[in-house]
Design an enzyme around this catalytic site. Sequence first.
Site, PDB file in Angstrom:
ATOM      1  N   ASP A 397     -18.489  38.134   0.922  1.00 45.57           N
ATOM      2  CA  ASP A 397     -19.633  38.867   1.428  1.00 45.57           C
ATOM      3  C   ASP A 397     -20.500  39.397   0.288  1.00 45.57           C
ATOM      4  OD1 ASP A 397     -20.942  40.301   3.757  1.00 45.57           O
ATOM      5  OD2 ASP A 397     -20.373  42.030   2.548  1.00 45.57           O
ATOM      6  N   GLU A 450     -21.718  34.119   0.529  1.00 41.29           N
ATOM      7  CA  GLU A 450     -22.940  34.590   1.176  1.00 41.29           C
ATOM      8  C   GLU A 450     -23.873  35.024   0.051  1.00 41.29           C
ATOM      9  OE1 GLU A 450     -24.701  38.007   4.156  1.00 41.29           O
ATOM     10  OE2 GLU A 450     -23.098  38.442   2.764  1.00 41.29           O
TER      11      GLU A 450
END
Length: 716
Positions: A397, A450
């Site tokens: 993330d 990401e």
Amino acid sequence: MTVSTTELDLLVRGEHGDPHTVLGPHVEDGGVTVRVLRPLAESVTVVAGTTRTPLRHEHAGVWVGELDTAEVPDYRIEVGYAGHEPATYDDPYRYLPTLGETDLHLVNEGRHERLWEVLGAHVRTFPSGVTGTSFAVWAPNARGVRIVGDFNSWDGREHPMRQLGASGVWEIFLPDVTEGVRYKFRLLGKDGAWHEKADPLAFATEVPPQTSSVVTRSTYEWKDDDWMDARAQTQPVFEAMAVYEVHLGSWRRGLSYTELADQLTTYVADMGFTHVELMPVMEHPYGGSWGYQVTSYYAPTARFGSPDELRHLIDRLHQAGIGVILDWVPAHFPKDEFALARFDGQPLYEHEDPSKGEHPDWGTYVFDFGRPEVRNFLVANALYWLQEFHVDGIRVDAVASMLYLDYSREPGEWTPNVHGGRENLDAVAFLQEMNATVYKNVPGAVTVAEESTAWDGVTRMTSDGGLGFGFKWNMGWMHDSLGYLQRAPIHRMHHHQQMTFSTAYAWSENYVLPLSHDEVVHGKGSLLRKMPGDRWQQLANLRAYLGFMWAHPGKQLLFMGCELGQESEWAEARELDWWLLDHPEHRAMQSLVRDLNRVYRATPALFAADNTPDGFQWIDGNDAARRVFSFVRRAPGAADLVSVTNFADMPHEGYRLGLPATGDWHEVVNTDAGDYTGSGVGNLGRITAVEGEWSGQPASAELVLPPLATVWFSRA
């Protein structure tokens, strides 16, 4: 053995770095001296077989006595408290350290790839038959560390831990402490204040909002050998990957890991997805963070059951042929006082410079990626989930927030690196180390970034200077395509490039096309509600979009509920709108996604050459006036697949389409089919291509393009 009052005071105050040198048994002058720290006791007796040796109170809760023996016997401590019958305990201070010099060296070097095997809480049984739990924690700035828990009424005065040399690791073995016991560490900072902390390497926790760590050990017996053996032989970039992103707490409310093992596995297998991606399952105190504010990196959330029950869920998914990717959050961590924040009284896991150690948007701390022990904590954590829980990949993330020193910062709020640039060189080195270590140790695993910027080489090998990820989320494709689809069809001709631009860079990285939870929260509305027009047009737009996406180069990721045509945007506090399946148009949307997955997985042209421009060719990427996009997908040794999408709200009669070969082309998907509650416009299942160059192809066919629809053709 005589001990000075000064040293005893240090022991009692919890400031003695090595209490084992004072407490426990010590051989001296042909006898054995035993000291015990029991501040509230009225009597303390050493019991060795039939021999009982009362101890005398020496100083401030320290009891001492001499045993009439030349060697240390196998003894126990009998302690009497006012108003209670005496109780017998084993003595923690008669045991040797449970960490060796090699382990400590690797911890300090930041190179212990199985860190979880030496730090944290471990139930151990020795050849003597003694069973207990060893506790070890890294706290180099602490003046003292005590262990508190159910076993000492949360009063740590009687259980100070020892510091193992200059390693910064504190350790103790507590006999008779086993599974299910709650505990924390109490650390004395340099400021003289005590800080009660959960174990950074706890394998289990209490159910939030409770915050204690829990002693556990796995007894799970895996049944996924076939899956694991096959995985080790695969290269994910060449395989089909259609990912179903899931928030376990709101897919269906109230389900445990065990119940999810039945229901989620059955559903995902029926839908034909190749993988599930679980939003963070690591323990987090606030459910509204969706798991992205992690407080226990090595413990699955206790909201849904035990760690072994999570293993069971993963095992069942594997047995059904479904891979498991976990969201992982090494970019930042919350400031909750019971967790990693200011762990030993000052910055430890976080960078001490606020311009590097605090995230201005999220109110969180940022890891000190340049500190070897912190880097080791994170790299080992990635390996832990891959090896101990058999997960097949991790999705990292907020990578962009790690890569740039000026991320969300104004001029003057950040300091350039040694080269004068904005790149966070420590974070870059950490990500390279993490990826290289994962791919070295776990064949067939995958890491996904990401990353929302144009950073060069996110999926390039670390040996070539890249970050080393297996895949990168294609945030540009997501942003552009949703921007295009939200426009009324009549205006789309002026924004045609939003749907074609992605192929200008589609092979610069290994991409995943993400329609994730981030696109359906915080007022953004559901995918369905982003689409223009009346209800029929919204559904048709979404069906056409998904057909276009599944044919586009890159792997797919779809957030749960989108396959139903979810009406409302997602909220973690309620489950998906499963009642929508009472309506034919939503059952049809679900059927379409199931069929897209079925055809996709059976068609190597759609996935086996995702990472090369040889796997894609525009037939016509410039038909803006009619809002049509047509292209070929291909792979070596596989039949071509042609995808044609009409994003206009009217059919195109007599549309001539260039095709790679003459002969019959079968309509394998038509998102406007009546079975999907479309208008039923089509070509009776097939078209026939005749020789003659058209749009750069050697053959062509005349066909009808349905409105707001994607049609796939194949010769197979």
